[in-house]
Motif scaffolding. Structure first.
Motif, PDB file in Angstrom:
ATOM      1  N   ASP A  56      60.429  59.802  25.334  1.00  0.00           N
ATOM      2  CA  ASP A  56      61.190  58.900  26.337  1.00  0.00           C
ATOM      3  C   ASP A  56      62.672  59.293  26.622  1.00  0.00           C
ATOM      4  O   ASP A  56      62.969  58.468  27.611  1.00  0.00           O
ATOM      5  N   TRP A  57      63.165  59.783  25.606  1.00  0.00           N
ATOM      6  CA  TRP A  57      64.581  59.972  25.552  1.00  0.00           C
ATOM      7  C   TRP A  57      65.199  61.457  25.962  1.00  0.00           C
ATOM      8  O   TRP A  57      66.105  61.714  26.031  1.00  0.00           O
ATOM      9  N   GLN A  58      64.141  62.481  26.017  1.00  0.00           N
ATOM     10  CA  GLN A  58      64.430  63.791  26.147  1.00  0.00           C
ATOM     11  C   GLN A  58      65.109  64.238  27.640  1.00  0.00           C
ATOM     12  O   GLN A  58      64.690  63.457  28.459  1.00  0.00           O
ATOM     13  N   GLY A  59      65.915  65.070  27.462  1.00  0.00           N
ATOM     14  CA  GLY A  59      66.545  65.342  28.691  1.00  0.00           C
ATOM     15  C   GLY A  59      67.895  64.455  29.108  1.00  0.00           C
ATOM     16  O   GLY A  59      68.408  64.762  30.177  1.00  0.00           O
ATOM     17  N   ARG A  60      68.317  63.697  28.088  1.00  0.00           N
ATOM     18  CA  ARG A  60      69.322  62.818  28.245  1.00  0.00           C
ATOM     19  C   ARG A  60      70.521  63.003  27.316  1.00  0.00           C
ATOM     20  O   ARG A  60      71.322  62.127  27.258  1.00  0.00           O
ATOM     21  N   ARG A  61      70.613  64.351  26.712  1.00  0.00           N
ATOM     22  CA  ARG A  61      71.618  64.777  25.963  1.00  0.00           C
ATOM     23  C   ARG A  61      71.707  64.143  24.518  1.00  0.00           C
ATOM     24  O   ARG A  61      72.568  64.121  23.966  1.00  0.00           O
ATOM     25  N   LEU A  62      70.831  63.402  23.891  1.00  0.00           N
ATOM     26  CA  LEU A  62      70.771  62.864  22.779  1.00  0.00           C
ATOM     27  C   LEU A  62      71.021  63.825  21.471  1.00  0.00           C
ATOM     28  O   LEU A  62      71.611  63.614  20.701  1.00  0.00           O
ATOM     29  N   GLY A  63      70.033  65.029  21.672  1.00  0.00           N
ATOM     30  CA  GLY A  63      70.232  66.021  20.734  1.00  0.00           C
ATOM     31  C   GLY A  63      71.540  66.629  20.627  1.00  0.00           C
ATOM     32  O   GLY A  63      72.086  66.834  19.831  1.00  0.00           O
ATOM     33  N   SER A  64      72.114  67.000  21.865  1.00  0.00           N
ATOM     34  CA  SER A  64      73.354  67.325  22.032  1.00  0.00           C
ATOM     35  C   SER A  64      74.521  66.442  21.438  1.00  0.00           C
ATOM     36  O   SER A  64      75.424  66.963  20.702  1.00  0.00           O
ATOM     37  N   LEU A  65      74.438  65.237  21.631  1.00  0.00           N
ATOM     38  CA  LEU A  65      75.488  64.059  21.091  1.00  0.00           C
ATOM     39  C   LEU A  65      75.132  64.270  19.870  1.00  0.00           C
ATOM     40  O   LEU A  65      76.121  64.126  18.924  1.00  0.00           O
ATOM     41  N   LEU A  66      73.794  64.311  19.068  1.00  0.00           N
ATOM     42  CA  LEU A  66      73.993  64.346  17.456  1.00  0.00           C
ATOM     43  C   LEU A  66      74.469  65.622  16.971  1.00  0.00           C
ATOM     44  O   LEU A  66      75.180  65.613  15.952  1.00  0.00           O
ATOM     45  N   TYR A  67      74.182  66.779  17.720  1.00  0.00           N
ATOM     46  CA  TYR A  67      75.065  67.988  17.381  1.00  0.00           C
ATOM     47  C   TYR A  67      76.483  67.965  17.618  1.00  0.00           C
ATOM     48  O   TYR A  67      77.157  68.463  16.658  1.00  0.00           O
ATOM     49  N   GLU A  68      76.989  67.389  18.584  1.00  0.00           N
ATOM     50  CA  GLU A  68      78.396  67.470  18.800  1.00  0.00           C
ATOM     51  C   GLU A  68      79.111  66.600  17.436  1.00  0.00           C
ATOM     52  O   GLU A  68      79.927  66.876  17.186  1.00  0.00           O
TER      53      GLU A  68
END
Length: 162
Positions: A93-105
């Motif tokens: 439901d949350w893919q494509g909203r930069r959550l993975g990128s925020l966790l990596y940052e």
């Protein structure tokens, strides 16, 4: 959408296991006891909270922990200091909203502050995991090796934080 990144809590474990189960084709299986073991070894275990729900998580191990994992062992044999991303999972439901990128940052900033010289991980080449390949390329990862684990081949990846 407001995203809160914070350390994972024991109360988050049920949601983390459910997120992992939904994406198990791209990662490895993990039940609550296994999550407890991994969380105890983790140097960094973070969640992304959206609307009060765990929407994504990242689980990473520091070098020199007693983690019995072939991919972790590959990096440990080659690098003195590192943080190994065991898994990063974003709910459908949350893919494509930069959550993975925020966790990596968040992980890269933490690693840099800790003077950890590299962030390492792997993704599947066989069977292919194109979304993970593209995601990691966007975050500056480069291949430093490959290995076969049974019928699965993985690309060993490294990025420099900072």
């Amino acid at each position: 959408m407001t995203v809160l990144l914070r350390d994972a809590l024991l109360a988050d474990h049920e949601a983390i296991v459910a997120l992992n189960a939904a994406e198990v084709r791209h990662t490895s299986a993990m039940d609550r006891p296994r999550l407890g073991e991994l969380a105890a070894l983790a140097g960094r275990h973070r969640v992304a909270i959206v609307d009060g729900r765990v929407a994504a998580f990242l689980l990473a191990m520091l070098d020199h922990v007693a983690y019995a994992n072939d991919n972790y062992a590959w990096f440990a044999a080659r690098y003195e200091r590192f943080v190994y991303v065991d898994r990063v999972v974003v709910g459908a439901d949350w893919q494509g909203r930069r959550l993975g990128s925020l966790l990596y940052e968040d992980l890269f900033a933490w690693a840099s502050a800790q003077a950890i010289p590299c962030v390492v991980c792997e993704f599947n080449l066989v069977p292919p995991n194109e979304p993970s390949r593209a995601f990691h390329a966007r975050h500056g990862f480069a291949e430093v090796g490959r290995q076969w684990l049974g019928a699965k081949q993985v690309s060993m990846q490294l990025a420099v934080p900072g």
